[in-house]
Write a protein that holds these residues in place. Structure first.
Motif, short mmCIF file in Angstrom:
data_model
loop_
_atom_site.label_atom_id
_atom_site.label_comp_id
_atom_site.label_asym_id
_atom_site.label_seq_id
_atom_site.Cartn_x
_atom_site.Cartn_y
_atom_site.Cartn_z
N LYS A 131 49.25 52.12 36.40
CA LYS A 131 49.84 52.02 35.50
C LYS A 131 51.08 51.03 35.43
O LYS A 131 51.58 51.48 34.18
CB LYS A 131 49.95 53.68 35.18
CG LYS A 131 48.92 54.48 33.77
CD LYS A 131 49.20 56.29 33.90
CE LYS A 131 47.72 56.08 32.96
NZ LYS A 131 47.94 57.63 32.53
N LYS A 162 37.58 51.85 33.10
CA LYS A 162 38.28 51.98 31.30
C LYS A 162 39.94 51.56 31.97
O LYS A 162 40.48 50.56 31.02
CB LYS A 162 38.25 52.91 31.12
CG LYS A 162 38.05 53.02 29.50
CD LYS A 162 38.19 54.71 29.20
CE LYS A 162 38.60 54.29 27.57
NZ LYS A 162 38.49 56.14 26.94
N THR A 166 42.27 47.69 30.30
CA THR A 166 43.53 48.15 29.46
C THR A 166 44.32 47.69 29.52
O THR A 166 45.37 46.84 29.97
CB THR A 166 43.81 49.34 29.52
OG1 THR A 166 42.70 49.91 28.04
CG2 THR A 166 45.32 49.52 28.52
N LYS A 169 44.91 43.30 30.13
CA LYS A 169 44.84 43.29 28.97
C LYS A 169 46.19 43.39 29.35
O LYS A 169 46.83 42.14 29.17
CB LYS A 169 43.87 44.13 27.90
CG LYS A 169 45.35 43.35 26.33
CD LYS A 169 43.96 41.84 26.29
CE LYS A 169 44.00 41.42 24.86
NZ LYS A 169 43.65 42.71 23.99
N GLU A 170 47.12 44.33 29.88
CA GLU A 170 48.28 44.13 30.06
C GLU A 170 49.20 43.63 30.58
O GLU A 170 50.42 42.86 30.03
CB GLU A 170 49.19 45.94 29.30
CG GLU A 170 49.06 46.39 29.07
CD GLU A 170 49.10 48.73 29.05
OE1 GLU A 170 49.49 48.40 29.97
OE2 GLU A 170 48.79 49.41 27.99
N ASP A 372 40.31 45.56 25.08
CA ASP A 372 40.29 46.04 26.09
C ASP A 372 38.80 46.60 27.14
O ASP A 372 38.60 45.94 28.79
CB ASP A 372 41.16 46.67 26.78
CG ASP A 372 42.79 46.89 26.41
OD1 ASP A 372 42.35 45.75 25.38
OD2 ASP A 372 43.28 48.20 25.84
N SER A 376 36.73 45.91 30.62
CA SER A 376 36.03 46.66 31.11
C SER A 376 34.27 46.24 31.98
O SER A 376 34.11 46.68 32.43
CB SER A 376 36.44 47.90 30.60
OG SER A 376 37.52 49.00 30.69
N GLN A 429 32.65 48.97 23.69
CA GLN A 429 33.66 50.53 24.21
C GLN A 429 32.58 51.78 23.97
O GLN A 429 33.24 52.50 24.63
CB GLN A 429 34.02 50.56 22.19
CG GLN A 429 35.67 51.26 23.06
CD GLN A 429 36.38 51.19 21.10
OE1 GLN A 429 36.44 50.31 20.65
NE2 GLN A 429 37.47 52.29 21.25
N ASN A 433 33.39 53.90 26.64
CA ASN A 433 34.55 55.20 27.29
C ASN A 433 33.39 56.51 27.40
O ASN A 433 33.81 58.04 27.34
CB ASN A 433 34.75 55.38 25.31
CG ASN A 433 36.16 55.00 24.82
OD1 ASN A 433 36.59 54.46 25.12
ND2 ASN A 433 35.64 54.47 23.54
#
Length: 447
Positions: A131, A162, A166, A169-170, A372, A376, A429, A433
């Protein structure tokens, strides 16, 4: 080396872009763990500075003395997530800053190992490190990061897949170039000298030298000299050429290790391209008889190349390691850039090629609005190829804000130009998920 070999090596350096792509010093940081990450960071800086104090001067001296270009001087360290100790704060930013400061002070190009190994699951420390990646890669210049989300023995950690969709992308949203410093692996190796995925595995020693050689231009010219050769003759030509290139890598690595008074570890035989003319893996495939990379037959040609490089190189070095084969980074290969810009090669074809090459979807630029879950999904697909085929695969994808298919993004230097490639518009997605893990394949259960 015999006189004729020396003459041939000089010609390869002067005319065919042959170089030592990297000398990478691996340094274990396990003895820096204190239980307090700030104190650990101080010890990390001190150890890197002490062990690598002469790395750049020695590499430069060897290059000047023997006339062999050494393009990059790098460091790889123990995966940083393992340095948390008993600290409950789990703020790894001080260690990232210490790594970056040491790299700058030593004059090395890049330092790798801001990494987490989560193929079996994630500890709180590993989750915290993942993170932290967007901020860390945005606030450091030379730190490179990697996350291993699966292996043949463990299967795929889909929760980590997963999260990394994200995170990627960030990372790119802050600055697209930051994503060049982040690789997501399956079956990551512990002695890889190439960035951005290098880290120093826990089974390695305290310190050692690895070298990574290159030479796509050398191989291409050797094949071009035999336009009517059979496949057997092409294989033999590549093997002989890879032997000479790898011999040079071993020679430079052993000299560097002796002068630094540390062990010499491995030579990575990988053909690593650059955007420079005549330094292209894609051009090798085209010289075999393909009109352009992506033409039917491309995967077979790449399989031939990869295998022949390994066969030739492994006879030239005492220890071969890392990835050892052929890289196909889109933005770092002149002929690959051209094919992608003209729409002659797709992501799906690139994915098929990764089943037989060194790594995976590398330096691939996609539209900035790519979801995102789609990123993934790309990671999961590539990792599945590695898991099933018991090989290293990886994704270094760059979603570029504000760019769409048909646009390009300039990275500069050896990172080149990346055409924005079209991506399947399906929705992954619900699949992503589900969470949990994809089990290891049946052939993984061997003792």
């Amino acid at each position: 080396m015999e006189t004729q070999q020396i003459k041939e090596t000089i010609e390869m350096i002067s005319e065919e872009n042959l170089d030592i792509r990297t000398i990478t010093m691996g340094i274990s940081l396990l003895d820096c763990v204190t239980g307090d990450l700030q104190t650990t960071a101080d010890k990390v800086y001190a150890k890197i500075m002490a062990k690598a104090a002469n790395l750049v001067p020695v590499a430069d001296a060897i290059s000047d003395e023997y006339g062999i270009p050494i393009v990059n001087k790098r460091i790889s360290v123990t995966p940083v997530s393992l340095l948390a100790g008993a600290d409950q704060n789990l703020d790894f930013r001080p260690i990232a800053q210490a790594m970056d400061r040491a790299a700058k002070d030593l004059g090395v190009d890049l330092i790798g190992g801001y990494a987490a190994l989560v193929q079996n699951g994630s500890t709180p420390a590993e989750t915290a490190l993942m993170k932290s990646l967007p901020e860390v890669l945005d606030t450091t210049e030379r730190v490179c990061a990697s996350v291993n989300i699966g292996s043949t023995r463990s299967g795929l950690n889909m929760n980590a897949v997963k999260l990394m969709g994200t995170v990627v992308k960030e990372v790119a949203m802050r600055k697209p170039q930051n994503a060049m410093k982040l690789v997501v692996f399956c079956n990551a190796v512990e002695d890889n000298p190439f960035m951005a995925g290098a880290f120093w595995g826990i089974s390695e020693g305290d310190v050692a030298i690895n070298t990574g050689v290159s030479g796509p231009g050398v191989v291409e010219r050797a094949i071009a000299a035999k336009p009517a050769a059979s496949f057997e003759e092409i294989c033999e030509t590549i093997k002989q050429t890879a032997f000479k290139v790898s011999r040079m890598g071993q020679f430079v690595g052993k000299v560097a290790a002796d002068r630094l008074d540390v062990p010499f570890n491995i030579v990575d035989l990988s053909l690593a391209p650059t955007p420079a003319k005549g330094d292209s893996v894609a051009q090798i495939l085209e010289t075999m008889g393909l009109s352009h990379v992506g033409t039917p037959g491309t995967t077979a040609a790449l399989a031939l190349l990869n295998d022949a490089v390994k066969k030739g190189g492994i006879m030239a070095a005492e220890r071969v390691g890392g990835l050892s084969g052929a890289f196909i980074p889109v933005s770092e290969d002149a002929n690959m850039i051209t094919a992608a810009a003209k729409g002659q090669i797709s992501l799906e074809k690139l994915e098929a090629m990764t089943a037989v090459c060194s790594v995976g979807l590398d330096m691939v630029a996609v539209p900035g609005d790519t979801p995102d879950a789609t990123i993934s999904g790309m990671i999961a697909d590539e990792a599945a190829i590695g898991m099933i085929n018991n090989k290293t695969t990886a994704v270094r994808v760059i979603p570029v804000p504000g760019k769409q298919v048909g646009d390009t993004v300039e990275f500069g230097g050896i990172f080149g130009t990346a055409p924005i490639m079209a991506i399947n518009d399906g929705d992954a997605q619900q699949f992503i998920n589900r969470g949990g893990r994809i089990p290891a394949p049946i052939h993984s259960f061997k003792n």
